[in-house]
Design a protein around this motif. Structure first.
Motif, PDB file in Angstrom:
ATOM      1  N   MET A   1     -90.613  42.288 -86.872  1.00 35.77           N
ATOM      2  CA  MET A   1     -91.510  41.867 -87.954  1.00 35.77           C
ATOM      3  C   MET A   1     -91.837  40.388 -87.790  1.00 35.77           C
ATOM      4  N   LYS A   2     -93.125  40.072 -87.815  1.00 33.41           N
ATOM      5  CA  LYS A   2     -93.576  38.692 -87.688  1.00 33.41           C
ATOM      6  C   LYS A   2     -93.885  38.138 -89.068  1.00 33.41           C
ATOM      7  N   LEU A   3     -93.350  36.953 -89.363  1.00 32.84           N
ATOM      8  CA  LEU A   3     -93.541  36.330 -90.663  1.00 32.84           C
ATOM      9  C   LEU A   3     -93.906  34.867 -90.489  1.00 32.84           C
ATOM     10  N   ARG A   4     -94.421  34.278 -91.573  1.00 32.25           N
ATOM     11  CA  ARG A   4     -94.627  32.829 -91.639  1.00 32.25           C
ATOM     12  C   ARG A   4     -93.643  32.272 -92.653  1.00 32.25           C
ATOM     13  N   VAL A   5     -93.006  31.168 -92.292  1.00 32.11           N
ATOM     14  CA  VAL A   5     -92.002  30.555 -93.164  1.00 32.11           C
ATOM     15  C   VAL A   5     -92.447  29.137 -93.482  1.00 32.11           C
ATOM     16  N   ARG A   6     -92.550  28.822 -94.774  1.00 32.44           N
ATOM     17  CA  ARG A   6     -93.005  27.493 -95.194  1.00 32.44           C
ATOM     18  C   ARG A   6     -91.831  26.682 -95.717  1.00 32.44           C
ATOM     19  N   ILE A   7     -91.641  25.486 -95.129  1.00 30.94           N
ATOM     20  CA  ILE A   7     -90.631  24.536 -95.577  1.00 30.94           C
ATOM     21  C   ILE A   7     -91.313  23.187 -95.746  1.00 30.94           C
ATOM     22  N   ASN A   8     -91.281  22.652 -96.965  1.00 31.71           N
ATOM     23  CA  ASN A   8     -91.876  21.326 -97.222  1.00 31.71           C
ATOM     24  C   ASN A   8     -93.337  21.259 -96.782  1.00 31.71           C
ATOM     25  N   ARG A   9     -94.149  22.245 -97.161  1.00 33.19           N
ATOM     26  CA  ARG A   9     -95.586  22.261 -96.876  1.00 33.19           C
ATOM     27  C   ARG A   9     -95.888  22.389 -95.394  1.00 33.19           C
ATOM     28  N   GLN A  10     -94.911  22.753 -94.582  1.00 31.37           N
ATOM     29  CA  GLN A  10     -95.120  22.948 -93.158  1.00 31.37           C
ATOM     30  C   GLN A  10     -94.712  24.374 -92.814  1.00 31.37           C
ATOM     31  N   THR A  11     -95.536  25.067 -92.052  1.00 28.97           N
ATOM     32  CA  THR A  11     -95.331  26.488 -91.800  1.00 28.97           C
ATOM     33  C   THR A  11     -95.002  26.747 -90.342  1.00 28.97           C
ATOM     34  N   SER A  12     -94.045  27.638 -90.102  1.00 34.33           N
ATOM     35  CA  SER A  12     -93.661  28.072 -88.764  1.00 34.33           C
ATOM     36  C   SER A  12     -93.756  29.584 -88.693  1.00 34.33           C
ATOM     37  N   ARG A  13     -94.004  30.092 -87.514  1.00 34.29           N
ATOM     38  CA  ARG A  13     -94.024  31.529 -87.291  1.00 34.29           C
ATOM     39  C   ARG A  13     -92.675  31.973 -86.724  1.00 34.29           C
ATOM     40  N   VAL A  14     -92.159  33.061 -87.248  1.00 33.03           N
ATOM     41  CA  VAL A  14     -90.897  33.613 -86.753  1.00 33.03           C
ATOM     42  C   VAL A  14     -91.077  35.102 -86.529  1.00 33.03           C
ATOM     43  N   GLY A  71     -96.557  39.518 -91.416  1.00 33.65           N
ATOM     44  CA  GLY A  71     -97.634  38.567 -91.675  1.00 33.65           C
ATOM     45  C   GLY A  71     -97.503  37.821 -92.974  1.00 33.65           C
ATOM     46  N   ASP A  72     -96.546  38.233 -93.841  1.00 33.18           N
ATOM     47  CA  ASP A  72     -96.371  37.573 -95.131  1.00 33.18           C
ATOM     48  C   ASP A  72     -95.889  36.132 -94.965  1.00 33.18           C
ATOM     49  N   LEU A  73     -96.136  35.332 -96.000  1.00 32.44           N
ATOM     50  CA  LEU A  73     -95.682  33.947 -96.042  1.00 32.44           C
ATOM     51  C   LEU A  73     -94.446  33.867 -96.938  1.00 32.44           C
ATOM     52  N   ILE A  74     -93.320  33.425 -96.382  1.00 30.36           N
ATOM     53  CA  ILE A  74     -92.080  33.272 -97.126  1.00 30.36           C
ATOM     54  C   ILE A  74     -91.848  31.789 -97.401  1.00 30.36           C
ATOM     55  N   SER A  75     -91.656  31.444 -98.672  1.00 33.66           N
ATOM     56  CA  SER A  75     -91.400  30.053 -99.049  1.00 33.66           C
ATOM     57  C   SER A  75     -89.905  29.800 -99.116  1.00 33.66           C
ATOM     58  N   VAL A  76     -89.468  28.693 -98.526  1.00 34.41           N
ATOM     59  CA  VAL A  76     -88.071  28.270 -98.587  1.00 34.41           C
ATOM     60  C   VAL A  76     -87.957  27.227 -99.692  1.00 34.41           C
ATOM     61  N   LEU A  77     -87.217  27.556-100.742  1.00 30.57           N
ATOM     62  CA  LEU A  77     -87.063  26.658-101.886  1.00 30.57           C
ATOM     63  C   LEU A  77     -85.783  25.854-101.720  1.00 30.57           C
ATOM     64  N   LEU A  78     -85.912  24.532-101.764  1.00 32.56           N
ATOM     65  CA  LEU A  78     -84.793  23.632-101.486  1.00 32.56           C
ATOM     66  C   LEU A  78     -84.417  22.880-102.757  1.00 32.56           C
ATOM     67  N   PRO A  79     -83.361  23.282-103.456  1.00 28.81           N
ATOM     68  CA  PRO A  79     -82.958  22.562-104.668  1.00 28.81           C
ATOM     69  C   PRO A  79     -82.480  21.151-104.397  1.00 28.81           C
ATOM     70  N   GLN A  80     -82.024  20.865-103.157  1.00 28.72           N
ATOM     71  CA  GLN A  80     -81.509  19.539-102.810  1.00 28.72           C
ATOM     72  C   GLN A  80     -82.570  18.686-102.135  1.00 28.72           C
ATOM     73  N   LEU A  81     -83.846  19.079-102.263  1.00 29.80           N
ATOM     74  CA  LEU A  81     -84.912  18.342-101.594  1.00 29.80           C
ATOM     75  C   LEU A  81     -85.001  16.875-101.987  1.00 29.80           C
ATOM     76  N   PRO A  82     -84.867  16.500-103.286  1.00 27.47           N
ATOM     77  CA  PRO A  82     -84.923  15.070-103.611  1.00 27.47           C
ATOM     78  C   PRO A  82     -83.879  14.255-102.888  1.00 27.47           C
ATOM     79  N   ALA A  83     -82.649  14.807-102.748  1.00 25.84           N
ATOM     80  CA  ALA A  83     -81.608  14.087-102.032  1.00 25.84           C
ATOM     81  C   ALA A  83     -81.957  13.954-100.562  1.00 25.84           C
ATOM     82  N   ALA A  84     -82.561  14.990-100.003  1.00 27.85           N
ATOM     83  CA  ALA A  84     -82.950  14.925 -98.602  1.00 27.85           C
ATOM     84  C   ALA A  84     -84.029  13.877 -98.380  1.00 27.85           C
ATOM     85  N   ASP A  85     -84.979  13.829 -99.321  1.00 29.78           N
ATOM     86  CA  ASP A  85     -86.032  12.814 -99.208  1.00 29.78           C
ATOM     87  C   ASP A  85     -85.438  11.411 -99.287  1.00 29.78           C
ATOM     88  N   MET A  86     -84.428  11.235-100.176  1.00 22.07           N
ATOM     89  CA  MET A  86     -83.805   9.927-100.318  1.00 22.07           C
ATOM     90  C   MET A  86     -83.090   9.533 -99.030  1.00 22.07           C
TER      91      MET A  86
END
Length: 263
Positions: A1-14, A71-86
């Motif tokens: 199965m081919k999918l698109r995965v979005r992390i931080n507004r950037q998408t990769s194919r897997v 072909g679906d787009l899967i979003s990765v939700l990161l609860p620790q994203l603010p800390a990562a940005d810091m």
């Protein structure tokens, strides 16, 4: 199965092997191949979502049981994203300070070791061989830039906010966005991003949109569409003067452009 995965507004194919891959297998693949490319630790907690809000939680389920298709787009939700940005900001600051130290006088040689460490730090977060195997894909900005299986974020937001109820609705939402991309300005109430004009859809399968264009002076363009199964008939009329109208007509079958999985 081919999918698109979005992390931080950037998408990769897997691509997942097997006929019925599970949600757990997708999570493992994201940990092993994608997180490091975004400067994230493989141990970071994250959730997966098909629509960006509702979580896919039962890891033992197959993806098809969760409503996921190829072909679906899967979003990765990161609860620790603010800390990562810091942390990323701190790395950037250290890198800048180290560059300044490196260009200073020879009396500051005691800071050279920290400079070298800072210079090499970005390289330690990315394995280029792995990166080449799963290249990131930046989102298309315009409909004209989209390819099969991709859509600009503006169309995704407009599609969901418009509360689509039929394939004809979906076609008219895409048509509206194409008008905006061409420079036409909706008339009537002021629109917020991701909103369709007020009154764009009425009962009986009739659609009405009105635009102006900076290069057309005070002329208005009226777009009126009517669903006449199985066709959607779209009429665009440019009113040049009180006596001169320029009209164009387009007939299409919405099912040609909208899959049966549109809901």
């Amino acid at each position: 199965m081919k999918l698109r995965v979005r992390i931080n507004r950037q998408t990769s194919r897997v691509e997942l092997p097997g006929e019925e891959p599970t949600l757990q297998e997708l999570s493992d693949l994201i940990k092993q191949t994608l997180l490091s490319h975004h400067g994230l630790s493989a141990d970071i907690e994250f959730s997966l979502s098909l629509n960006g809000s509702e979580l896919l939680s039962e890891s033992g389920q197959t993806l098809s049981a969760c409503g996921v298709v190829s072909g679906d787009l899967i979003s990765v939700l990161l609860p620790q994203l603010p800390a990562a940005d810091m942390a990323a900001s701190e790395r950037t600051t250290n890198f800048t300070n180290s560059q300044q130290a490196a260009s200073g006088t020879t009396s500051q040689n005691n800071s050279s070791s920290s400079t070298s460490a800072a210079l090499t730090e970005p390289l330690q977060t990315c394995d280029m061989q792995d990166f080449e195997s799963v290249p990131p894909v930046w989102e298309p900005m315009l409909c004209s830039e989209a390819e099969d299986g991709e859509a600009p974020l503006s169309l995704e937001l407009l599609y969901h906010m418009a509360q689509i109820t039929s394939p004809n609705d979906a076609v008219m939402v895409a048509a509206h966005l194409l008008m905006l991309e061409t420079g036409f300005i909706p008339q009537g109430s002021e629109l917020k991003p991701g909103e369709m004009p007020a009154g764009w859809r009425s009962t009986g399968g009739v659609y009405r949109l009105q635009y102006a264009h900076p290069l057309c002076g005070g002329s208005l363009v009226s777009v009126v569409a009517v669903g006449m199964a199985p066709l959607l008939v779209i009429n665009a009329i440019l009113k040049v003067t009180e006596t001169i109208d320029t009209a164009r007509k387009l007939q299409l079958n919405a099912s040609t452009y909208v899959t049966h999985e549109w809901p």
